[in-house]
Design a protein around this motif. Sequence first.
Motif, PDB file in Angstrom:
ATOM      1  N   VAL A 141      25.311  -3.705   1.568  1.00  0.00           N
ATOM      2  CA  VAL A 141      25.802  -2.514   0.490  1.00  0.00           C
ATOM      3  C   VAL A 141      25.541  -1.221   0.913  1.00  0.00           C
ATOM      4  O   VAL A 141      25.678  -0.300   0.335  1.00  0.00           O
ATOM      5  N   ALA A 142      24.853  -0.968   2.349  1.00  0.00           N
ATOM      6  CA  ALA A 142      24.747   0.397   2.616  1.00  0.00           C
ATOM      7  C   ALA A 142      24.676   0.292   4.260  1.00  0.00           C
ATOM      8  O   ALA A 142      24.225  -0.797   4.908  1.00  0.00           O
ATOM      9  N   THR A 143      25.198   1.221   4.862  1.00  0.00           N
ATOM     10  CA  THR A 143      24.843   1.610   6.266  1.00  0.00           C
ATOM     11  C   THR A 143      24.508   3.024   6.343  1.00  0.00           C
ATOM     12  O   THR A 143      24.686   3.877   5.663  1.00  0.00           O
ATOM     13  N   GLY A 144      23.690   3.151   7.414  1.00  0.00           N
ATOM     14  CA  GLY A 144      23.297   4.567   7.620  1.00  0.00           C
ATOM     15  C   GLY A 144      22.616   4.673   8.968  1.00  0.00           C
ATOM     16  O   GLY A 144      22.550   3.776   9.888  1.00  0.00           O
ATOM     17  N   HIS A 145      21.459   5.759   9.324  1.00  0.00           N
ATOM     18  CA  HIS A 145      20.984   5.910  10.396  1.00  0.00           C
ATOM     19  C   HIS A 145      19.696   6.346   9.989  1.00  0.00           C
ATOM     20  O   HIS A 145      19.314   6.993   9.290  1.00  0.00           O
ATOM     21  N   VAL A 146      18.486   6.130  10.927  1.00  0.00           N
ATOM     22  CA  VAL A 146      17.034   6.506  10.784  1.00  0.00           C
ATOM     23  C   VAL A 146      17.121   7.809  11.284  1.00  0.00           C
ATOM     24  O   VAL A 146      17.772   8.573  12.125  1.00  0.00           O
ATOM     25  N   THR A 147      16.450   8.742  10.114  1.00  0.00           N
ATOM     26  CA  THR A 147      16.187  10.150  10.225  1.00  0.00           C
ATOM     27  C   THR A 147      14.996  10.724  10.260  1.00  0.00           C
ATOM     28  O   THR A 147      14.645  11.868  10.169  1.00  0.00           O
ATOM     29  N   SER A 148      13.787   9.788  10.598  1.00  0.00           N
ATOM     30  CA  SER A 148      12.433   9.913  10.694  1.00  0.00           C
ATOM     31  C   SER A 148      11.779   9.291  11.894  1.00  0.00           C
ATOM     32  O   SER A 148      12.474   8.249  12.089  1.00  0.00           O
ATOM     33  N   GLU A 149      10.849   9.628  12.451  1.00  0.00           N
ATOM     34  CA  GLU A 149       9.784   8.804  12.969  1.00  0.00           C
ATOM     35  C   GLU A 149       9.262   7.888  11.735  1.00  0.00           C
ATOM     36  O   GLU A 149       9.049   8.204  10.801  1.00  0.00           O
ATOM     37  N   PRO A 150       8.866   6.786  12.508  1.00  0.00           N
ATOM     38  CA  PRO A 150       7.807   5.626  11.627  1.00  0.00           C
ATOM     39  C   PRO A 150       6.713   6.290  11.334  1.00  0.00           C
ATOM     40  O   PRO A 150       6.044   6.867  12.125  1.00  0.00           O
ATOM     41  N   TRP A 151       6.387   5.880   9.911  1.00  0.00           N
ATOM     42  CA  TRP A 151       4.798   6.043   9.804  1.00  0.00           C
ATOM     43  C   TRP A 151       4.222   5.014   8.716  1.00  0.00           C
ATOM     44  O   TRP A 151       4.936   4.007   8.447  1.00  0.00           O
ATOM     45  N   GLU A 152       2.774   4.862   8.736  1.00  0.00           N
ATOM     46  CA  GLU A 152       2.235   3.726   8.194  1.00  0.00           C
ATOM     47  C   GLU A 152       1.688   4.077   6.921  1.00  0.00           C
ATOM     48  O   GLU A 152       1.061   5.287   6.832  1.00  0.00           O
ATOM     49  N   GLU A 153       1.977   3.251   5.953  1.00  0.00           N
ATOM     50  CA  GLU A 153       1.360   3.491   4.750  1.00  0.00           C
ATOM     51  C   GLU A 153       1.056   2.239   3.830  1.00  0.00           C
ATOM     52  O   GLU A 153       1.385   1.394   4.475  1.00  0.00           O
ATOM     53  N   GLY A 154       0.418   2.248   2.665  1.00  0.00           N
ATOM     54  CA  GLY A 154       0.506   1.072   1.782  1.00  0.00           C
ATOM     55  C   GLY A 154       1.635   0.338   1.760  1.00  0.00           C
ATOM     56  O   GLY A 154       2.685   0.871   1.542  1.00  0.00           O
ATOM     57  N   HIS A 155       1.478  -0.823   1.894  1.00  0.00           N
ATOM     58  CA  HIS A 155       2.681  -1.758   1.337  1.00  0.00           C
ATOM     59  C   HIS A 155       3.111  -1.659  -0.060  1.00  0.00           C
ATOM     60  O   HIS A 155       2.306  -1.579  -0.761  1.00  0.00           O
ATOM     61  N   TYR A 156       4.504  -1.703  -0.191  1.00  0.00           N
ATOM     62  CA  TYR A 156       4.804  -1.177  -1.563  1.00  0.00           C
ATOM     63  C   TYR A 156       4.509  -2.497  -2.712  1.00  0.00           C
ATOM     64  O   TYR A 156       4.367  -2.238  -3.742  1.00  0.00           O
ATOM     65  N   SER A 157       4.119  -3.522  -2.337  1.00  0.00           N
ATOM     66  CA  SER A 157       4.008  -4.665  -3.088  1.00  0.00           C
ATOM     67  C   SER A 157       2.507  -5.224  -3.003  1.00  0.00           C
ATOM     68  O   SER A 157       2.076  -6.047  -3.643  1.00  0.00           O
ATOM     69  N   ASP A 158       1.785  -4.657  -2.061  1.00  0.00           N
ATOM     70  CA  ASP A 158       0.337  -5.134  -1.648  1.00  0.00           C
ATOM     71  C   ASP A 158      -0.547  -4.379  -1.122  1.00  0.00           C
ATOM     72  O   ASP A 158      -0.390  -3.877   0.135  1.00  0.00           O
ATOM     73  N   ASN A 159      -1.428  -3.394  -1.893  1.00  0.00           N
ATOM     74  CA  ASN A 159      -2.144  -2.308  -1.655  1.00  0.00           C
ATOM     75  C   ASN A 159      -3.074  -2.720  -0.436  1.00  0.00           C
ATOM     76  O   ASN A 159      -3.765  -1.889   0.278  1.00  0.00           O
ATOM     77  N   LYS A 160      -3.369  -3.974  -0.305  1.00  0.00           N
ATOM     78  CA  LYS A 160      -4.346  -4.328   0.720  1.00  0.00           C
ATOM     79  C   LYS A 160      -3.766  -4.234   2.060  1.00  0.00           C
ATOM     80  O   LYS A 160      -4.382  -4.530   3.097  1.00  0.00           O
ATOM     81  N   LYS A 161      -2.359  -4.374   2.328  1.00  0.00           N
ATOM     82  CA  LYS A 161      -1.631  -4.235   3.404  1.00  0.00           C
ATOM     83  C   LYS A 161      -1.007  -2.920   3.655  1.00  0.00           C
ATOM     84  O   LYS A 161      -0.807  -2.056   2.813  1.00  0.00           O
ATOM     85  N   THR A 162      -0.535  -2.872   5.116  1.00  0.00           N
ATOM     86  CA  THR A 162       0.162  -1.719   5.172  1.00  0.00           C
ATOM     87  C   THR A 162       1.532  -2.031   5.766  1.00  0.00           C
ATOM     88  O   THR A 162       1.770  -3.307   6.220  1.00  0.00           O
ATOM     89  N   ALA A 163       2.307  -1.174   5.766  1.00  0.00           N
ATOM     90  CA  ALA A 163       3.774  -1.408   6.470  1.00  0.00           C
ATOM     91  C   ALA A 163       4.130  -0.036   7.127  1.00  0.00           C
ATOM     92  O   ALA A 163       3.607   1.022   6.832  1.00  0.00           O
ATOM     93  N   TRP A 164       5.169  -0.241   7.950  1.00  0.00           N
ATOM     94  CA  TRP A 164       5.891   0.876   8.430  1.00  0.00           C
ATOM     95  C   TRP A 164       7.046   1.387   7.710  1.00  0.00           C
ATOM     96  O   TRP A 164       7.964   0.486   7.062  1.00  0.00           O
ATOM     97  N   TYR A 165       7.248   2.750   7.708  1.00  0.00           N
ATOM     98  CA  TYR A 165       8.547   3.151   6.981  1.00  0.00           C
ATOM     99  C   TYR A 165       9.055   4.238   7.591  1.00  0.00           C
ATOM    100  O   TYR A 165       8.675   4.981   8.443  1.00  0.00           O
ATOM    101  N   VAL A 166      10.082   4.567   7.363  1.00  0.00           N
ATOM    102  CA  VAL A 166      11.225   5.376   7.856  1.00  0.00           C
ATOM    103  C   VAL A 166      12.096   6.107   6.702  1.00  0.00           C
ATOM    104  O   VAL A 166      12.333   5.257   5.839  1.00  0.00           O
ATOM    105  N   TYR A 167      12.552   7.220   7.068  1.00  0.00           N
ATOM    106  CA  TYR A 167      13.641   7.752   6.353  1.00  0.00           C
ATOM    107  C   TYR A 167      15.025   7.336   6.834  1.00  0.00           C
ATOM    108  O   TYR A 167      15.098   7.310   7.808  1.00  0.00           O
ATOM    109  N   VAL A 168      15.783   6.926   6.020  1.00  0.00           N
ATOM    110  CA  VAL A 168      17.382   6.492   6.375  1.00  0.00           C
ATOM    111  C   VAL A 168      18.312   7.350   5.683  1.00  0.00           C
ATOM    112  O   VAL A 168      18.234   7.585   4.471  1.00  0.00           O
TER     113      VAL A 168
END
Length: 90
Positions: free
Chosen positions: A63-90
């Motif tokens: 449904v989409a294609t693109g490129h990563v536009t930021s360095e990754p950062w770690e924050e709370g997982h979108y579905s589980d506040n007890k976990k963390t996940a890595w995010y980027v801007y695309v």
Amino acid sequence: MATYLLTWNPDRWDWDELEDNIGRLKKRGFFDGQWNFGTNFRRVAIGDRVFVLRQTAKPKGLVATGHVTSEPWEEGHYSDNKKTAWYVYV
């Protein structure tokens, strides 16, 4: 440049701003947004290619294609506040 396949499962995550994103895409020719890369994608780099695959709910497929536009950062997982996940801007 690496290439990644990101998945979107509407049964697990409701993309509330999807219509707004489509409007921005039509107006600007692109939209940018934050995307979860899970827990082990610390090597993703600016410029890497991404594809977004819609799963489970029709219409399925790419449904989409693109490129990563930021360095990754770690924050709370979108579905589980007890976990963390890595995010980027695309």
